[in-house]
Design an enzyme around this catalytic site. Structure first.
Site, PDB file in Angstrom:
ATOM      1  N   GLY A 153       0.812  -1.217   0.000  1.00 55.28           N
ATOM      2  CA  GLY A 153       0.000   0.000   0.000  1.00 55.28           C
ATOM      3  C   GLY A 153       0.844   1.266   0.000  1.00 55.28           C
ATOM      4  O   GLY A 153       0.538   2.235  -0.713  1.00 55.28           O
ATOM      5  N   CYS A 154       1.902   1.270   0.768  1.00 53.25           N
ATOM      6  CA  CYS A 154       2.772   2.446   0.855  1.00 53.25           C
ATOM      7  C   CYS A 154       3.535   2.658  -0.451  1.00 53.25           C
ATOM      8  O   CYS A 154       3.751   3.790  -0.875  1.00 53.25           O
ATOM      9  CB  CYS A 154       3.749   2.286   2.013  1.00 53.25           C
ATOM     10  SG  CYS A 154       2.924   2.171   3.619  1.00 53.25           S
ATOM     11  N   THR A 155       3.925   1.555  -1.085  1.00 51.85           N
ATOM     12  CA  THR A 155       4.619   1.659  -2.375  1.00 51.85           C
ATOM     13  C   THR A 155       3.692   2.249  -3.422  1.00 51.85           C
ATOM     14  O   THR A 155       4.085   3.157  -4.183  1.00 51.85           O
ATOM     15  CB  THR A 155       5.105   0.274  -2.837  1.00 51.85           C
ATOM     16  OG1 THR A 155       6.024  -0.242  -1.856  1.00 51.85           O
ATOM     17  CG2 THR A 155       5.799   0.354  -4.177  1.00 51.85           C
TER      18      THR A 155
END
Length: 205
Positions: free
Chosen positions: A95-97
């Site tokens: 998700g952060c990527t």
């Protein structure tokens, strides 16, 4: 004579008790300050701490932290420009990527609207550098290992996953206007389409 003395003594005791009770009622609790309105507020223990929830329209809390290239960034560096700060749980996770890549994809559009974008997490500087290099990210990635900035922006707190409760980064995005005030806050961010929504909001400022 004895009756008068006992009566005077009783009156004195009663008055003293009343005064003590009054003092006890108005004495502030430990570790609090009195505001001008007479209300109690928590004593700030850090320059980043905020009394209560960060609100739209309030001044953005100051910060000075290291970024992935080894330099430091502070709120003062962005004076007179719009700033998007996206707080993400952990570098390199799916998700952060996706979120960081979406903001990178829209970097030119943000720049055209006079807006700088940067990401913040509790990862180390080395982890942020690896994250940037692996995914060719163009946004500054700030390391807040002590959680000072994260707490100031209400992006650090209790969360749950797979039935377990723990403390960590709350996925949050903040848009700061040219005057250094919070223009918009997104909490519990859903990554899909989020960067585009933030860009639209920045363009409206």
């Amino acid at each position: 004579m004895s009756k008068k003395i006992r009566k005077k003594s009783s009156k004195s005791d009663s008055s003293g008790t009343a005064r003590a009770a009054t003092v006890n009622r108005i004495k502030p609790a430990r570790n609090v300050d009195m505001t001008a309105s007479g209300k109690l507020k928590s004593r700030l223990t850090s320059p980043f701490s905020q009394a209560g929830e960060l609100a739209e329209g309030s001044l953005a809390p100051p910060f000075k932290l290291p970024r992935e290239d080894g330099t430091h960034v502070s709120l003062a560096d962005f004076a007179g420009t719009k700033l998007v700060i996206f707080f993400y749980p952990r570098a390199g996770t799916p998700g952060c990527t996706r979120e960081a890549m979406d903001f990178t994809r829209l970097a030119k559009e943000f720049a055209a609207s006079g807006t700088t974008v940067m990401g913040v997490s509790s990862d180390s500087v080395k982890a942020q550098e690896s994250f940037r290099n692996k995914h060719k990210l163009s946004t500054p990635l700030v390391s807040d290992e002590k959680h000072d900035m994260l707490e100031a922006y209400n992006a650090w707190g209790e969360k749950s996953m797979y039935g377990k409760t723990f403390t960590g980064v709350l996925r949050t995005t903040v848009l700061v206007d040219e005057a250094g005030r919070i223009a918009r806050i997104w909490r519990r961010v859903k990554v899909e389409g989020h960067a585009d929504e933030v860009l639209a909001a920045a363009r409206r400022l």
